[in-house]
Scaffold this motif. Structure first.
Motif, mmCIF file in Angstrom:
data_model
loop_
_atom_site.group_PDB
_atom_site.id
_atom_site.type_symbol
_atom_site.label_atom_id
_atom_site.label_comp_id
_atom_site.label_asym_id
_atom_site.label_seq_id
_atom_site.Cartn_x
_atom_site.Cartn_y
_atom_site.Cartn_z
ATOM 1 N N UNK A 6 31.919 67.813 -37.838
ATOM 2 C CA UNK A 6 33.354 67.072 -37.559
ATOM 3 C C UNK A 6 33.963 66.684 -38.902
ATOM 4 N N UNK A 7 35.288 66.636 -38.934
ATOM 5 C CA UNK A 7 36.036 66.250 -39.852
ATOM 6 C C UNK A 7 37.449 65.457 -39.382
ATOM 7 N N UNK A 8 37.731 64.334 -40.141
ATOM 8 C CA UNK A 8 38.921 63.531 -39.858
ATOM 9 C C UNK A 8 39.878 63.618 -41.067
ATOM 10 N N UNK A 9 41.087 63.839 -40.776
ATOM 11 C CA UNK A 9 42.196 63.884 -41.943
ATOM 12 C C UNK A 9 43.201 62.892 -41.395
ATOM 13 N N UNK A 10 44.010 62.159 -42.466
ATOM 14 C CA UNK A 10 44.970 61.273 -42.135
ATOM 15 C C UNK A 10 45.435 60.737 -43.554
ATOM 16 N N UNK A 189 37.230 72.783 -31.874
ATOM 17 C CA UNK A 189 38.131 71.972 -31.343
ATOM 18 C C UNK A 189 38.806 71.362 -32.684
ATOM 19 N N UNK A 190 40.457 71.185 -32.009
ATOM 20 C CA UNK A 190 41.242 70.814 -33.171
ATOM 21 C C UNK A 190 42.203 69.881 -32.355
ATOM 22 N N UNK A 191 42.467 68.468 -32.726
ATOM 23 C CA UNK A 191 43.206 67.770 -31.763
ATOM 24 C C UNK A 191 43.923 66.382 -32.727
ATOM 25 N N UNK A 284 47.692 57.855 -37.050
ATOM 26 C CA UNK A 284 47.302 59.140 -36.383
ATOM 27 C C UNK A 284 46.418 60.067 -37.114
ATOM 28 N N UNK A 285 45.162 60.664 -36.780
ATOM 29 C CA UNK A 285 44.609 61.192 -37.631
ATOM 30 C C UNK A 285 44.130 62.750 -36.937
ATOM 31 N N UNK A 286 43.945 63.753 -37.539
ATOM 32 C CA UNK A 286 43.500 64.865 -37.199
ATOM 33 C C UNK A 286 42.095 65.082 -37.123
ATOM 34 N N UNK A 287 41.535 65.574 -35.874
ATOM 35 C CA UNK A 287 40.274 65.555 -35.803
ATOM 36 C C UNK A 287 39.747 67.052 -35.532
ATOM 37 N N UNK A 288 38.921 67.377 -36.428
ATOM 38 C CA UNK A 288 38.498 68.869 -36.399
ATOM 39 C C UNK A 288 36.959 69.294 -36.099
ATOM 40 N N UNK A 289 36.503 69.928 -35.292
ATOM 41 C CA UNK A 289 35.190 70.277 -35.167
ATOM 42 C C UNK A 289 34.755 71.801 -35.443
ATOM 43 N N UNK A 290 34.087 72.093 -36.335
ATOM 44 C CA UNK A 290 33.500 73.286 -36.429
ATOM 45 C C UNK A 290 31.737 73.511 -36.027
#
Length: 295
Positions: A6-10, A189-191, A284-290
């Motif tokens: 899982x990743x976060x970006x902000x 997942x991407x949200x 707000x952050x973007x949450x990415x799961x690979x």
């Protein structure tokens, strides 16, 4: 079930509070890796890696996961390796020219190409707008990014139209996620996390005592007939006496009232230097799961 990453970006906008919140959320949500644009600072720690200008950093949770290594860095981008993945953190200022932006994209494209055919994700804030990632219109920077992504063989991961940057005058989508085909096929997942907050202590519990005392003195300069008790030495204040529990909402209301008045220039400067410690707007952050393996 395959293992997930899982990743976060902000963009933390040089805010100490927002950066602390990002770190806390990584622990609470068990996030493996994050990309922080415009960090408050990049600490000299092995699980933090920044670009040459410290405008973007990639970080992992300390002591977790496979080795984390710097591959290359430049102005506005940093390339790191974590396990089988290559992660590119990016940031480009909105105040620079389109010609500079196109040159920058060329540098990032070359950095991505040097890591092919590994699974690569490119995460960051390019300050570019396009209908492709949820803006109502496409600007010249947005068109440049679309061409860059096509030439770099990168797939856009953004979905929907949720704004990633919210300001008083409106919001837009400037935080973007891209991946090479190998990595894009693994996205499960991407949200956008719209209300990026945690239930923390009142802000004044974590403010330095000397700053808290000065701020209270500036907000309430006329005690009337009340004579406050003698203040304890600094060591006692820090170690034994809890600071007054002013809530975040009360602090915001007090500062709003004070800013609405004709305050002295010195106080205005003090407030402008203090706001990043006492105001915590939702970011707000973007949450990415690979998935660790292709479906």
């Amino acid at each position: 079930m395959p293992e997930q990453l899982s990743f976060l970006q902000t963009n933390v906008n040089h805010s100490a509070g927002a950066q602390d919140l990002l770190l806390q959320s990584m622990v609470e949500w068990q996030v493996d890796l994050a990309v922080a644009c415009e960090p408050y600072y990049v600490p000299p720690l092995p699980h933090w890696l920044g670009d040459s200008d410290e405008t973007v950093a990639v970080l992992t949770r300390s002591g977790t996961g496979p080795p984390f290594s710097l591959i290359e860095r430049g102005s506005g981008y940093v390339v790191v390796g974590r396990g089988e993945y290559i992660v590119v953190g990016t940031y480009f200022s909105p105040n620079r020219s389109l010609a500079e932006f196109e040159t920058y994209l060329g540098l990032v494209r070359a950095a991505v190409a040097r890591q092919s055919p590994k699974p690569i994700v490119v995460l960051g804030d390019l300050n570019a707008k396009s209908r492709a990632w949820g803006n109502p219109a496409t600007n010249p920077r947005g068109r440049a990014v679309l061409v860059w992504a096509l030439l770099s063989d990168l797939s856009l991961l953004n979905r929907g139209q949720v704004q990633t940057c919210v300001r008083h005058q409106g919001g837009f989508v400037v935080d973007v996620s891209f991946a090479t085909p190998m990595a894009a096929r693994r996205v499960v997942n991407w949200r956008v996390e719209e209300e990026f907050r945690t239930q923390g202590a009142p802000v004044t519990e974590t403010m330095p005592p000397e700053l808290l005392l000065r701020l209270v003195g500036e907000l309430f300069p006329h005690p009337g007939g009340h004579v406050p008790p003698q203040m304890a030495p600094r060591s006692v204040i820090e170690d034994a006496v809890a600071p007054p529990l002013i809530t975040e909402r009360e602090m915001e209301m007090a500062l709003s009232r004070l800013r609405a008045k004709n305050t002295a220039p010195e106080l205005q400067r003090f407030l402008s230097q203090t706001l990043h410690l006492v105001e915590f707007p939702p970011i707000r952050v973007l949450h990415l799961v690979l998935s660790s393996a292709e479906p």
